[in-house]
Design an enzyme around this catalytic site. Structure first.
Site, short mmCIF file in Angstrom:
data_model
loop_
_atom_site.label_atom_id
_atom_site.label_comp_id
_atom_site.label_asym_id
_atom_site.label_seq_id
_atom_site.Cartn_x
_atom_site.Cartn_y
_atom_site.Cartn_z
N VAL A 57 0.56 -1.34 -0.09
CA VAL A 57 0.12 -0.06 0.06
C VAL A 57 0.97 1.30 -0.03
O VAL A 57 0.55 2.38 -0.24
CB VAL A 57 -0.97 0.16 1.09
CG1 VAL A 57 -2.08 -1.07 0.90
CG2 VAL A 57 -0.20 0.05 2.64
N TYR A 145 7.96 3.51 14.47
CA TYR A 145 6.69 3.12 14.43
C TYR A 145 5.67 4.33 15.18
O TYR A 145 4.84 4.72 14.62
CB TYR A 145 6.63 1.88 15.35
CG TYR A 145 5.23 1.26 15.34
CD1 TYR A 145 4.68 0.75 14.35
CD2 TYR A 145 4.68 1.23 16.72
CE1 TYR A 145 3.28 0.09 14.29
CE2 TYR A 145 3.32 0.58 16.79
CZ TYR A 145 2.60 0.04 15.68
OH TYR A 145 1.57 -0.51 15.72
#
Ligand code: UDP
Length: 309
Positions: A57, A145
């Site tokens: 993606v 993250y």
């Protein structure tokens, strides 16, 4: 509804596919299989309400036909991935979220972002309510993250404010259950794998750091409730039962009958000292509360890992 799930072959994504199909929806799972696996969705092959698209993606997303919702879960999420594939994590949280928002906007679909308790970093407020802005080290090993997910929340709110996109943000706290990778590196598969092999459990630090563990079916239920609600501000979903990691290790040794005990290893940098969700918003807005107790959930997870070992 016809729903696109990015990260649909992952641990949470594949459990979400099952739940949405059971609810009567059509599901398209998209995954580049960097941490997901077709094993997690193999049982759905041949289901005419399910489709799998192998795609990263971070590249432009093309999905034929209409979509009613996009649920954006794609991201590696284990601390071992933070050092192994940090750039992929930054790209999927930023470019991937931008592409997933773009497809939602183009299709007139609702968008749900899978965010994380990591946006709170090593929290100075306890338990963590959604109003807390967090304590994140942007240049630490977890920053790849944490900051990617913080960016993802920011761009999701910008699409909501600028384009009027219907958006939802779920902040997921530690979740466990079937379809976690045995070699995932997170504490539940690590401990259960060690216990089933009759090895001592590797507790990092002195084990006084706390976490609160939610069983995957509860998490998925909160996620679906949030998607179907009209709430655009972030909602924590997790189990508020908080335990020191040392106690958690003892629980797993008890449930597996492992007599090899515990060994202590160094604590990784920036490891949050405490974490527990304040779930007042999930309770009041979504009517959600966790149902699966720790022993019950761990028994299910242990049975799954036993079948994989
Ligand atoms: N941990 C541990 N032993 C392990 C793996 C993890 O003691 O083999 C600890 C880790 O240091 C952290 C907690 O367990 O304090 C939860 O770690 P996990 O990697 O599951 O996710 P986190 O909540 O840190 O993102």
């Amino acid at each position: 509804m016809r729903i696109l799930i990015t990260g649909g072959a992952g641990f949470i994504g594949s459990n979400l596919c099952d739940r949405l199909l059971a609810d009567g929806h059509d599901v398209i799972a998209m995954d580049n299989l960097i941490t997901g696996s077709t094993d997690n969705i193999a049982h759905l092959a041949g289901n005419r309400h399910f489709q799998f698209i192998h795609h990263n993606v971070t590249e432009y997303i093309y999905v034929p036909g209409p979509l009613d919702a996009v649920m954006h879960l794609a991201s590696p999420a284990s601390p071992i991935d933070f050092t192994r594939i940090p750039i992929q994590i930054l790209k999927v949280g930023s470019l991937g979220t931008h592409n997933a928002l773009g497809v939602a906007l183009a299709k007139g679909a609702r968008f749900l972002l899978a965010s994380t308790s990591e946006v709170y970093g090593d929290p100075l407020v306890h338990p963590q309510p959604e109003t807390y802005w967090g304590n994140v080290n942007p240049i630490g090993i977890r920053g790849v993250y944490d900051e990617a997910k913080r960016f993802a929340e920011a761009i999701t709110m910008a699409y909501h404010r600028i384009h009027g996109l219907e958006t939802r943000i779920i902040r997921i706290f530690n979740t466990y259950g079937p379809r976690m990778r045995l070699e995932d590196g997170r504490v539940v598969p690590n401990f259960v794998g060690q216990a089933l092999r009759g090895e001592p459990l590797t507790v990092y630090g002195d084990g006084s750091q706390t976490r609160s563990f939610c069983y995957v079916s509860d998490l998925v239920d909160g996620m679906v409730r949030l998607l179907m609600s009209s709430e655009t501000m972030p909602v924590n979903v997790g189990n508020p039962l908080e335990l020191p990691i040392r106690t958690f290790a003892e629980t797993i040794n008890r449930l597996t009958g492992n007599t090899a005990g515990i060994v202590y290893e160094p604590l990784p940098a920036d490891d949050p000292k405490q974490r527990r969700p304040d779930i007042t918003r999930a309770r009041t807005i979504l009517g959600w509360a966790p149902k699966v107790g720790l022993d019950e959930g761990l028994t299910q997870a242990i049975a799954y890992f036993r079948s994989k070992i």
